[in-house]
Design an enzyme around this catalytic site. Structure first.
Site, short mmCIF file in Angstrom:
data_model
loop_
_atom_site.label_atom_id
_atom_site.label_comp_id
_atom_site.label_asym_id
_atom_site.label_seq_id
_atom_site.Cartn_x
_atom_site.Cartn_y
_atom_site.Cartn_z
CB SER A 134 -0.84 -0.03 1.28
OG SER A 134 -1.49 1.19 1.49
CE1 TYR B 78 -4.49 -2.35 4.80
CE2 TYR B 78 -3.81 -0.06 4.60
CZ TYR B 78 -4.08 -1.28 4.02
OH TYR B 78 -3.93 -1.44 2.66
#
Ligand code: NAP
Length: 327
Positions: A144, A157
């Protein structure tokens, strides 16, 4: 690395019941890769398998939970039994949980790491003996932009994605000279179902930090990495390379904007009660590549790019001017 011929290669794709994993399986299948798709939801996997089979793509589905060692081993075993080999692992399965760090249940933190970090590691450990025996193989990790950045409400996360990229980069070094490659795709915000099933402590439906891209952007980057392994790829400019440059040049700007507006940016005005979402158990909602939030229109992305480039150029010219004046 030279361009690979993917026809006839065998790939395991995790997280294939939804979002980037689903679309990456489609892209790889279209390129001639034989697939073993996995996630927890059996019906969703079967839906994708049928769609792929109809296109003439060879595909088996083996359901499993990436936090369960026996499931991971079974996926790899069934893949190797069926196809006789495995050439590519696409580590995609991940979860997120929205909430202030001080208010996130501890189990949300540990579960996020168990799926996003240890899930990637479990699958890598399960395929590595096969890769070593073959003298070739490719571990391709769907990472990400938050593997290098930060955002409020997503501390668990974000920390997991930093950890996962760090692990992958160490693994890449350890595998130099073995014929086994490691790649990473740093995915920007994409319009997947993650926002349809992620838990939230806020009672409002979550949405990605804009700009949001079509999940196919990430799937095409996965395909590009499969074709040319051994790279860490940032597939977009505005929510990707430009963001990295601005954060490097003007770190205080990103911190101020995200600190002040980042939480609100990630909520829709739609009340929901979803304290656990798909974190511990799979849920019915959110099958297929596209989620509830549409991608940001191109014209908006172009305007924002022009604005940010102008801002960054202005600051760089201003600093250069001040430095000249001081000499
Ligand atoms: N969406 C974004 O804006 C964005 C941005 C940057 C990076 N990414 C990355 O892109 C990847 C895919 O995300 P996405 O947006 O496509 O999310 P998604 O639509 O929610 O897909 C996540 C997938 O992971 C599977 N999964 C979750 N927990 C699992 C478990 N314990 N065991 C096995 N499978 C599990 C889910 O299937 P089941 O529920 O059926 O198990 C689903 O197939 C992730 O690595 C994510 O970090 C996404």
């Amino acid at each position: 690395m030279a361009r690979q011929d993917l026809r006839g290669k065998v790939a395991i794709v995790t997280g294939a019941s939804s979002g980037v994993g689903w679309q990456a399986a489609v892209r790889l299948g279209e390129a001639g890769v034989k697939l073993c798709i996995t996630a927890r939801r059996v019906e969703a996997l079967e839906q994708l398998r049928h769609a792929l089979n109809e296109k003439g793509v060879e595909c088996i589905s083996v359901p499993g939970d990436v936090t369960v060692q026996a499931d991971v081993e079974q996926v790899v075993r069934e893949c190797v039994t069926h196809y006789g080999r495995v050439d590519l692992l696409v580590n995609d399965a991940a979860v997120q949980s929205y909430g202030l760090f001080s208010e996130l249940p501890w189990e949300h933190l540990t579960r996020t790491f168990d799926v996003n970090v240890f899930g990637f590691m479990r699958f890598a450990r399960a395929v590595l003996p096969h890769f070593k025996q073959q003298g070739s193989g490719h571990i391709l990790n769907v990472q990400s932009m938050l593997s290098k950045g930060s955002a409020p409400l997503l501390s668990a996360y974000t920390a997991s994605k930093h950890a996962s990229l760090g692990w992958a980069q160490c693994l890449e070094m350890e595998l130099v000279g073995t014929g086994i490659q490691v790649s990473n795709v740093l995915v920007p915000s994409v319009a997947t179902n993650m926002f349809a099933h992620a838990p939230t402590m806020f009672g409002l439906a979550p949405k990605p930090v804009p700009p949001t891209y079509d999940p196919d952007v990430a799937a095409r980057a996965v395909l590009q990495c499969a074709l040319r392994p051994g790279r860490t790829v940032v597939p977009v400019f505005l929510g990707g390379r430009l963001l990295l440059w601005v954060n490097a040049l003007l770190p205080k700007v990103g911190k101020a904007v995200m600190g002040r507006f980042g939480a609100r940016m990630q909520m829709r005005d739609e009340p929901i009660d979803r304290p656990e979402g798909n974190l511990f158990r799979p849920v019915a909602q959110g099958v297929g590549p596209y989620g509830p939030v549409p991608p940001t229109p191109l014209w908006k992305r172009l305007s924002a790019t022009a604005g940010l480039v102008a801002l960054a150029s202005g600051v760089v010219l201003g600093v250069a001017g001040l430095a000249r004046a001081a000499r």
